[in-house]
Design a protein around this motif. Structure first.
Motif, PDB file in Angstrom:
ATOM      1  N   ILE A  25      70.439  60.149  60.647  1.00 53.16           N
ATOM      2  CA  ILE A  25      69.357  59.654  59.790  1.00 53.16           C
ATOM      3  C   ILE A  25      69.590  58.185  59.461  1.00 53.16           C
ATOM      4  O   ILE A  25      68.651  57.380  59.491  1.00 53.16           O
ATOM      5  CB  ILE A  25      69.237  60.494  58.502  1.00 53.16           C
ATOM      6  CG1 ILE A  25      68.719  61.884  58.832  1.00 53.16           C
ATOM      7  CG2 ILE A  25      68.319  59.816  57.495  1.00 53.16           C
ATOM      8  CD1 ILE A  25      68.737  62.826  57.659  1.00 53.16           C
ATOM      9  N   GLY A  26      70.825  57.831  59.151  1.00 53.59           N
ATOM     10  CA  GLY A  26      71.134  56.427  58.873  1.00 53.59           C
ATOM     11  C   GLY A  26      70.804  55.536  60.057  1.00 53.59           C
ATOM     12  O   GLY A  26      70.208  54.457  59.889  1.00 53.59           O
ATOM     13  N   ARG A  27      71.151  55.993  61.246  1.00 52.20           N
ATOM     14  CA  ARG A  27      70.829  55.215  62.459  1.00 52.20           C
ATOM     15  C   ARG A  27      69.319  55.111  62.649  1.00 52.20           C
ATOM     16  O   ARG A  27      68.806  54.057  63.014  1.00 52.20           O
ATOM     17  CB  ARG A  27      71.487  55.846  63.687  1.00 52.20           C
ATOM     18  CG  ARG A  27      72.979  55.611  63.768  1.00 52.20           C
ATOM     19  CD  ARG A  27      73.556  56.054  65.108  1.00 52.20           C
ATOM     20  NE  ARG A  27      73.345  57.452  65.398  1.00 52.20           N
ATOM     21  CZ  ARG A  27      74.128  58.451  64.979  1.00 52.20           C
ATOM     22  NH1 ARG A  27      75.183  58.198  64.238  1.00 52.20           N
ATOM     23  NH2 ARG A  27      73.869  59.692  65.297  1.00 52.20           N
ATOM     24  N   MET A  28      68.625  56.207  62.391  1.00 53.43           N
ATOM     25  CA  MET A  28      67.177  56.210  62.554  1.00 53.43           C
ATOM     26  C   MET A  28      66.519  55.205  61.603  1.00 53.43           C
ATOM     27  O   MET A  28      65.586  54.495  61.984  1.00 53.43           O
ATOM     28  CB  MET A  28      66.611  57.617  62.321  1.00 53.43           C
ATOM     29  CG  MET A  28      67.044  58.626  63.365  1.00 53.43           C
ATOM     30  SD  MET A  28      66.576  60.307  62.936  1.00 53.43           S
ATOM     31  CE  MET A  28      64.888  60.317  63.546  1.00 53.43           C
ATOM     32  N   ARG A  33      62.884  53.865  62.897  1.00 51.66           N
ATOM     33  CA  ARG A  33      62.191  54.971  63.555  1.00 51.66           C
ATOM     34  C   ARG A  33      61.037  55.440  62.684  1.00 51.66           C
ATOM     35  O   ARG A  33      60.981  55.204  61.483  1.00 51.66           O
ATOM     36  CB  ARG A  33      63.167  56.127  63.800  1.00 51.66           C
ATOM     37  CG  ARG A  33      64.315  55.797  64.734  1.00 51.66           C
ATOM     38  CD  ARG A  33      63.957  55.956  66.195  1.00 51.66           C
ATOM     39  NE  ARG A  33      63.589  57.299  66.539  1.00 51.66           N
ATOM     40  CZ  ARG A  33      64.435  58.233  66.969  1.00 51.66           C
ATOM     41  NH1 ARG A  33      65.716  57.988  67.092  1.00 51.66           N
ATOM     42  NH2 ARG A  33      63.984  59.439  67.269  1.00 51.66           N
ATOM     43  N   GLU A  34      60.105  56.106  63.283  1.00 49.50           N
ATOM     44  CA  GLU A  34      58.925  56.618  62.582  1.00 49.50           C
ATOM     45  C   GLU A  34      59.330  57.640  61.517  1.00 49.50           C
ATOM     46  O   GLU A  34      60.245  58.442  61.716  1.00 49.50           O
ATOM     47  CB  GLU A  34      57.971  57.284  63.575  1.00 49.50           C
ATOM     48  CG  GLU A  34      57.403  56.329  64.614  1.00 49.50           C
ATOM     49  CD  GLU A  34      56.402  55.357  64.011  1.00 49.50           C
ATOM     50  OE1 GLU A  34      55.682  55.760  63.075  1.00 49.50           O
ATOM     51  OE2 GLU A  34      56.348  54.208  64.469  1.00 49.50           O
ATOM     52  N   ILE A  38      62.170  60.980  61.232  1.00 44.92           N
ATOM     53  CA  ILE A  38      63.237  61.081  60.238  1.00 44.92           C
ATOM     54  C   ILE A  38      63.059  62.357  59.418  1.00 44.92           C
ATOM     55  O   ILE A  38      64.016  63.098  59.175  1.00 44.92           O
ATOM     56  CB  ILE A  38      63.267  59.836  59.336  1.00 44.92           C
ATOM     57  CG1 ILE A  38      63.575  58.589  60.177  1.00 44.92           C
ATOM     58  CG2 ILE A  38      64.296  60.002  58.212  1.00 44.92           C
ATOM     59  CD1 ILE A  38      63.373  57.275  59.445  1.00 44.92           C
ATOM     60  N   LEU A  39      61.829  62.629  59.003  1.00 44.35           N
ATOM     61  CA  LEU A  39      61.560  63.831  58.213  1.00 44.35           C
ATOM     62  C   LEU A  39      61.862  65.105  59.010  1.00 44.35           C
ATOM     63  O   LEU A  39      62.349  66.099  58.453  1.00 44.35           O
ATOM     64  CB  LEU A  39      60.120  63.828  57.714  1.00 44.35           C
ATOM     65  CG  LEU A  39      59.829  62.768  56.652  1.00 44.35           C
ATOM     66  CD1 LEU A  39      58.323  62.621  56.433  1.00 44.35           C
ATOM     67  CD2 LEU A  39      60.530  63.111  55.348  1.00 44.35           C
ATOM     68  N   HIS A  40      61.591  65.082  60.301  1.00 45.00           N
ATOM     69  CA  HIS A  40      61.905  66.229  61.165  1.00 45.00           C
ATOM     70  C   HIS A  40      63.418  66.469  61.179  1.00 45.00           C
ATOM     71  O   HIS A  40      63.875  67.618  61.083  1.00 45.00           O
ATOM     72  CB  HIS A  40      61.376  65.983  62.576  1.00 45.00           C
ATOM     73  CG  HIS A  40      61.706  67.083  63.522  1.00 45.00           C
ATOM     74  ND1 HIS A  40      61.053  68.289  63.504  1.00 45.00           N
ATOM     75  CD2 HIS A  40      62.644  67.167  64.492  1.00 45.00           C
ATOM     76  CE1 HIS A  40      61.569  69.072  64.435  1.00 45.00           C
ATOM     77  NE2 HIS A  40      62.543  68.412  65.040  1.00 45.00           N
ATOM     78  N   THR A  41      64.187  65.393  61.258  1.00 49.75           N
ATOM     79  CA  THR A  41      65.643  65.519  61.254  1.00 49.75           C
ATOM     80  C   THR A  41      66.135  66.043  59.908  1.00 49.75           C
ATOM     81  O   THR A  41      67.029  66.891  59.850  1.00 49.75           O
ATOM     82  CB  THR A  41      66.303  64.167  61.588  1.00 49.75           C
ATOM     83  OG1 THR A  41      65.845  63.739  62.876  1.00 49.75           O
ATOM     84  CG2 THR A  41      67.818  64.271  61.613  1.00 49.75           C
TER      85      THR A  41
END
Length: 91
Positions: A25-28, A33-34, A38-41
């Motif tokens: 998530i931090g990388r995203m 990223r969209e 992120i929310l999916h992760t």
């Protein structure tokens, strides 16, 4: 109850995967990223944590509570633990 290496390995594997997802998530975010990605992760992490929680609870009931059944005082303590866990889960 002390876990054997055999019992700990799958739990640690789950924890390591969850930690990797959190780092992802931090990388995203860094990569801009969209938001839906992120929310999916984040949703996947929630599901993984629920799975880990479920497995630990199952192990606790199958081993700790079952072992305590031979001693009424010990069983009462384990039952109080379960009730407290359940109440915290609902809060």
């Amino acid at each position: 109850m002390e876990r054997s290496c055999h019992e700990s390995a799958p739990l640690l594997g789950r924890v390591n995967r969850i930690a990797g997802q959190v780092q992802g998530i931090g990388r995203m975010i860094t990569e801009n990223r969209e938001c839906p990605d992120i929310l999916h992760t984040i949703s996947a992490i929630h599901a993984a944590l629920r799975g880990l929680e479920s497995k630990l609870l199952e192990d606790h009931v199958r081993h700790c509570v079952t072992e305590a059944a031979a001693d009424a005082t010990q069983l009462d303590r384990r039952m109080e633990e379960l009730i407290a866990l359940y109440k915290r889960r609902l809060a």
